[in-house]
Design an enzyme around this catalytic site. Structure first.
Site, mmCIF file in Angstrom:
data_model
loop_
_atom_site.group_PDB
_atom_site.id
_atom_site.type_symbol
_atom_site.label_atom_id
_atom_site.label_comp_id
_atom_site.label_asym_id
_atom_site.label_seq_id
_atom_site.Cartn_x
_atom_site.Cartn_y
_atom_site.Cartn_z
ATOM 1 N N CYS A 66 0.866 -1.169 0.000
ATOM 2 C CA CYS A 66 0.000 0.000 0.000
ATOM 3 C C CYS A 66 0.914 1.235 0.000
ATOM 4 O O CYS A 66 2.102 1.111 -0.265
ATOM 5 C CB CYS A 66 -0.965 -0.012 1.188
ATOM 6 S SG CYS A 66 -0.245 0.230 2.821
ATOM 7 N N HIS A 99 12.882 -15.654 12.640
ATOM 8 C CA HIS A 99 12.534 -15.716 14.054
ATOM 9 C C HIS A 99 11.035 -15.749 14.319
ATOM 10 O O HIS A 99 10.607 -16.274 15.343
ATOM 11 C CB HIS A 99 13.125 -14.526 14.807
ATOM 12 C CG HIS A 99 14.616 -14.540 14.850
ATOM 13 N ND1 HIS A 99 15.327 -13.666 15.629
ATOM 14 C CD2 HIS A 99 15.533 -15.310 14.216
ATOM 15 C CE1 HIS A 99 16.631 -13.896 15.473
ATOM 16 N NE2 HIS A 99 16.773 -14.882 14.614
#
Length: 150
Positions: A66, A99
């Site tokens: 966006c 992670h």
């Protein structure tokens, strides 16, 4: 890897760079549009559209663009099973996967240019979740939060 891509009317500026990099990396593109910046498209609609194939197993990851990346990230994270983040640096783009098992990269077309967007896509798609106990434990806590709506 099948990668879903979606752009709102402002995100379309990065369309060629994002799709071009995915193709250059020999991945398949599931193109959910938008192609025309003159037609307004709401980023929450694109967030929902990109989540559907990921949650259905039709795409492994997604790139959602966006104007700032913020709205796309906020909207996508409302969908259980979607772990989206706005990344405008390469460390976050790969570390978010390694992670946090991030599955949607959100970019802002008014924040990064085509070169950096391609670099971010490369870092995101080149990363793999590191299934060490501490990361798995944290991911399970996130999943529990989704189920509890807390």
């Amino acid at each position: 890897m099948q990668v879903a891509v979606a752009f709102d009317h402002r995100g379309v500026k990065l369309r060629d760079a994002v799709i071009g990099e995915i193709v250059a990396l020999s991945h398949k593109v599931l193109d959910l549009g938008t192609e025309d910046a003159s037609v307004r498209v709401d980023y929450p609609d694109k967030a929902r559209e990109i989540a559907e194939p990921i949650l259905a197993g039709e795409a492994e990851r997604g790139v959602l663009v966006c104007g700032s990346g913020v709205g796309a990230s906020v909207a996508a994270c409302k969908l259980p099973g979607i772990r989206a983040a706005i990344c405008h640096d390469t460390y976050s783009a790969h570390q978010g996967v390694e992670h946090d098992d991030m599955n949607v990269l959100c970019l802002g077309s008014e924040v990064v240019g085509a070169e950096l967007a391609a670099e971010l896509v490369r870092a995101f798609l080149g990363a793999t979740f590191v299934a060490e106990e501490r990361y798995v434990r944290r991911l399970k806590k996130v999943e529990e939060m989704e189920k509890a709506h807390v």
